[in-house]
Design a protein around this motif. Structure first.
Motif, PDB file in Angstrom:
ATOM      1  N   GLN A   2       4.498   9.961 -19.572  1.00  0.00           N
ATOM      2  CA  GLN A   2       4.730   8.592 -20.199  1.00  0.00           C
ATOM      3  C   GLN A   2       6.252   8.382 -20.695  1.00  0.00           C
ATOM      4  O   GLN A   2       6.662   7.321 -20.678  1.00  0.00           O
ATOM      5  CB  GLN A   2       3.671   8.218 -21.293  1.00  0.00           C
TER       6      GLN A   2
ATOM      7  N   SER B 151     -13.591  20.285 -13.232  1.00  0.00           N
ATOM      8  CA  SER B 151     -12.540  19.381 -13.390  1.00  0.00           C
ATOM      9  C   SER B 151     -11.689  19.164 -12.263  1.00  0.00           C
ATOM     10  O   SER B 151     -11.072  18.298 -11.743  1.00  0.00           O
ATOM     11  CB  SER B 151     -11.633  19.629 -14.398  1.00  0.00           C
TER      12      SER B 151
ATOM     13  N   LEU C 200      -4.101   8.702 -13.498  1.00  0.00           N
ATOM     14  CA  LEU C 200      -4.880   7.788 -12.456  1.00  0.00           C
ATOM     15  C   LEU C 200      -5.271   6.470 -13.213  1.00  0.00           C
ATOM     16  O   LEU C 200      -5.024   5.293 -12.772  1.00  0.00           O
ATOM     17  CB  LEU C 200      -5.855   8.151 -11.940  1.00  0.00           C
ATOM     18  N   GLU C 201      -5.942   6.635 -14.574  1.00  0.00           N
ATOM     19  CA  GLU C 201      -6.290   5.463 -15.083  1.00  0.00           C
ATOM     20  C   GLU C 201      -5.439   4.481 -15.705  1.00  0.00           C
ATOM     21  O   GLU C 201      -5.358   3.457 -15.963  1.00  0.00           O
ATOM     22  CB  GLU C 201      -7.327   6.071 -16.231  1.00  0.00           C
ATOM     23  N   ARG C 202      -4.172   5.232 -15.973  1.00  0.00           N
ATOM     24  CA  ARG C 202      -3.068   4.617 -16.550  1.00  0.00           C
ATOM     25  C   ARG C 202      -2.148   4.013 -15.115  1.00  0.00           C
ATOM     26  O   ARG C 202      -0.996   3.553 -15.483  1.00  0.00           O
ATOM     27  CB  ARG C 202      -1.842   5.478 -17.206  1.00  0.00           C
ATOM     28  N   LYS C 203      -2.630   4.146 -14.170  1.00  0.00           N
ATOM     29  CA  LYS C 203      -2.068   3.765 -12.903  1.00  0.00           C
ATOM     30  C   LYS C 203      -0.682   4.572 -12.325  1.00  0.00           C
ATOM     31  O   LYS C 203      -0.087   3.845 -11.412  1.00  0.00           O
ATOM     32  CB  LYS C 203      -1.490   2.220 -12.885  1.00  0.00           C
ATOM     33  N   TYR C 204      -0.721   5.622 -12.718  1.00  0.00           N
ATOM     34  CA  TYR C 204       0.262   6.504 -11.921  1.00  0.00           C
ATOM     35  C   TYR C 204      -0.267   6.929 -10.570  1.00  0.00           C
ATOM     36  O   TYR C 204      -1.577   6.989 -10.522  1.00  0.00           O
ATOM     37  CB  TYR C 204       0.586   7.789 -12.779  1.00  0.00           C
TER      38      TYR C 204
ATOM     39  N   ARG D  49      -9.710  12.966  -8.546  1.00  0.00           N
ATOM     40  CA  ARG D  49      -9.703  11.892  -7.323  1.00  0.00           C
ATOM     41  C   ARG D  49      -8.259  11.893  -6.521  1.00  0.00           C
ATOM     42  O   ARG D  49      -7.863  10.809  -6.853  1.00  0.00           O
ATOM     43  CB  ARG D  49     -10.135  10.544  -7.869  1.00  0.00           C
ATOM     44  N   THR D  50      -8.044  12.993  -5.977  1.00  0.00           N
ATOM     45  CA  THR D  50      -6.944  13.038  -5.208  1.00  0.00           C
ATOM     46  C   THR D  50      -6.898  14.428  -4.361  1.00  0.00           C
ATOM     47  O   THR D  50      -7.916  14.892  -4.291  1.00  0.00           O
ATOM     48  CB  THR D  50      -5.513  13.340  -6.056  1.00  0.00           C
TER      49      THR D  50
ATOM     50  N   CYS E 295      -5.150  14.572 -14.798  1.00  0.00           N
ATOM     51  CA  CYS E 295      -5.118  13.962 -13.786  1.00  0.00           C
ATOM     52  C   CYS E 295      -5.949  12.523 -13.770  1.00  0.00           C
ATOM     53  O   CYS E 295      -5.343  11.364 -13.586  1.00  0.00           O
ATOM     54  CB  CYS E 295      -5.858  14.664 -12.363  1.00  0.00           C
ATOM     55  N   PRO E 296      -7.102  12.458 -14.421  1.00  0.00           N
ATOM     56  CA  PRO E 296      -7.879  11.389 -14.614  1.00  0.00           C
ATOM     57  C   PRO E 296      -6.941  10.447 -15.341  1.00  0.00           C
ATOM     58  O   PRO E 296      -7.138   9.093 -15.151  1.00  0.00           O
ATOM     59  CB  PRO E 296      -9.379  11.901 -14.951  1.00  0.00           C
ATOM     60  N   ARG E 297      -6.612  10.850 -16.776  1.00  0.00           N
ATOM     61  CA  ARG E 297      -5.816   9.978 -17.468  1.00  0.00           C
ATOM     62  C   ARG E 297      -4.604   9.420 -16.944  1.00  0.00           C
ATOM     63  O   ARG E 297      -4.392   8.229 -17.168  1.00  0.00           O
ATOM     64  CB  ARG E 297      -5.583  10.836 -18.816  1.00  0.00           C
TER      65      ARG E 297
END
Length: 381
Positions: free
Chosen positions: A168, A305, A200-204, A310-311, A196-198
Motif C-alpha cells: 500500500q 492458504s 484482492l480485497e483491497r482491489k489489487y 484466488r489466483t 493474497c486475500p487481503r
C-alpha cells in the motif's frame, strides 16, 4: 529422509541475518575489527596466541547489487512502524499500461538480495516487461524499526501485515498499480499466500502466487531437528569473505556469484565481548535461533492458504518429494502447477537463477496475457 525434508531442514537453518550491500547512497562500508584479547592471568609462558585469521579468498569478495536492480530504496511504512528496504526494477510500460511486477519475499534470516541474480534474469527474459521488487522483511537486511518501536515480533500475522502495508505504501492506488505476481521463498511463501486475500480485497490485481521450496508437512517435520542444525553453524566470522566462503563450502548457496551479492547483507559487525579471549569481527544480522518461537506458526496452515488463493498458483521445489495430503489432492484436481528444479538446494532461486526465471516468466506470460473465453488460468477452479 526425503530431498524436500532435507531442504526444509536446510531452509530453516539457512534463515539467517543480513546486512545488505550498499548502493551509491550508502557509504556505510564496514571496517573489520581486530581480535580482542581480554585480561589474562600472568603466566611464565606468556599469553596464549590467537588462532591466525584465514586469508580472504579474492574470488569471494562482495559484489554490489547495483547491476541487478535499478533502484535501492528505503520506504517509510508508518502502519508497521518500519523503514523498509526494497530493491526494485520497474517494468517498462507505456502511458496507458500498468505492467506486472514480481514482488519477492525472502525466507527467515535472509534478505531481499537473495533474489538479485533472479531479478536480472527476469528483466532480460521478459525484455523489461516484467518488473521485480524484492523486500527486506522485519528484522532482516536494512529494514529498521521507527519511532523507537521494536521489531522483535516475527509472528505470521505481523509479517503478513508488514507485506500488505508495504504494498500500500509503494502502490497506494490499486486502480493504477501494476499487476502483482507474488513470489515467496520458504517463510516468505507463507507470507505471500496469506497476504493474497487481503490484497484482492483491497482491489489489487494479483496475477499469481509462486511458493519456492516449502511444503507444510515437510517443514513441520523438520522443526524438531533445528537445534542440531543450529549447533552446526558458525556463530561469527573473521571477515565478509569468510562468511561468503562458508556459505559456498557448506552448499548453503551453490552459486558463488549470488553468494557474493547476498551474504554481505546477512552479517553485521559483532559487539565487543571482553569475556571472550578471541572475538570475530562479524556476526549474524538475524540469528536463526531467535526466530524459533515463530517457526510453527509460519508453516501451519500453509497448504490450505496456498490452495485457497484466488489466483493462479505455482509450487517450485528443489527436489522430488512427497506432498502433504492437502497438496496431493489439490495437485490431482489440477489446482496448481508444480515444477521441480533438479540440481539445486533449498536456495534454488540462487543456485539456478536462469531456470527459475524461465519458469516464472513462462508462468507470468501464461496467466497474465489474454486467453480465449472459457479457458481457465493454471490453478484456477
Amino acid at each position: 529422509m526425503s530431498d524436500l525434508y532435507r531442504s526444509a531442514i536446510q531452509a530453516r537453518a539457512s534463515k539467517l541475518p543480513q546486512l545488505p550491500p550498499h548502493f551509491g547512497e550508502d557509504g556505510d562500508e564496514e571496517e573489520e575489527a581486530g581480535d580482542s584479547i581480554g585480561a589474562l592471568p600472568t603466566t611464565t609462558m606468556g599469553p596464549p596466541r590467537a588462532k591466525p585469521r584465514r586469508t580472504p579468498n579474492p574470488e569471494l569478495t562482495p559484489l554490489s547489487a547495483a547491476e541487478y536492480f535499478s533502484q535501492a530504496l528505503q520506504v517509510a511504512v508508518p502502519a508497521s512502524k518500519l523503514d523498509v528496504r526494497i530493491y526494485y526494477t520497474p517494468p517498462k510500460v507505456t502511458a496507458d499500461e500498468t505492467g506486472t511486477v514480481m514482488v519477492c519475499h525472502h525466507g527467515a534470516g535472509f534478505s531481499g538480495l537473495t533474489f538479485a541474480c533472479f531479478a536480472k534474469e527476469v528483466t532480460q527474459m521478459s525484455g523489461g516487461e516484467c518488473g521485480v521488487l524484492s523486500v527486506d522483511g522485519r528484522r532482516h537486511g536494512k529494514t529498521m524499526p521507527t519511532e523507537g518501536s521494536s521489531d522483535d515480533d516475527l509472528s505470521i500475522d505481523v509479517l503478513v501485515s508488514d507485506f500488505f502495508n508495504l504494498i500500500q505504501a509503494v502502490f497506494p492506488d490499486p486502480a493504477i498499480a501494476p499487476t502483482l505476481l507474488l513470489v515467496g521463498h520458504s517463510m516468505g511463501g507463507a507470507v505471500i499466500v496469506r497476504a493474497c486475500p487481503r490484497l484482492l480485497e483491497r482491489k489489487y490485481r494479483v496475477g499469481g502466487v509462486a511458493v519456492l521450496d516449502v511444503v507444510e508437512g515437510s517443514a513441520i517435520e523438520a522443526l524438531p531437528h533445528m537445534p542440531m542444525i543450529l549447533n552446526s553453524r558458525p556463530d561469527s566470522f573473521d571477515s565478509v569473505e569468510d562468511a561468503i566462503d562458508w556459505h559456498v563450502r557448506a552448499n548453503q548457496i551453490r552459486n558463488p556469484t549470488s553468494a557474493r551479492i547476498h551474504v554481505p547483507s546477512l552479517i553485521i559487525p559483532a559487539p565487543s565481548n571482553p569475556a571472550k579471549l578471541r572475538t570475530h569481527p562479524f556476526t549474524w544480522r538475524t540469528p536463526l535461533g531467535t526466530t524459533g518461537p515463530y517457526w510453527e506458526s509460519w508453516f501451519t496452515g500453509l497448504s490450505a492458504s496456498f490452495l485457497a488463493a484466488r489466483t493462479a498458483r505455482l509450487l517450485v521445489l528443489a527436489g522430488t518429494d512427497r506432498l502433504d495430503k492437502e497438496l496431493m489432492i489439490g495437485q490431482m484436481q489440477g489446482k496448481f502447477q508444480m515444477v521441480v528444479v533438479p540440481g539445486t538446494g533449498h536456495m534454488l532461486h540462487e543456485d539456478d537463477p536462469p531456470k527459475l526465471a524461465e519458469i516464472l516468466v513462462d508462468f507470468w506470460r501464461r496467466n497474465e496475457r489474454v486467453v480465449a473465453p472459457g479457458v481457465k488460468k493454471v490453478g484456477e477452479l
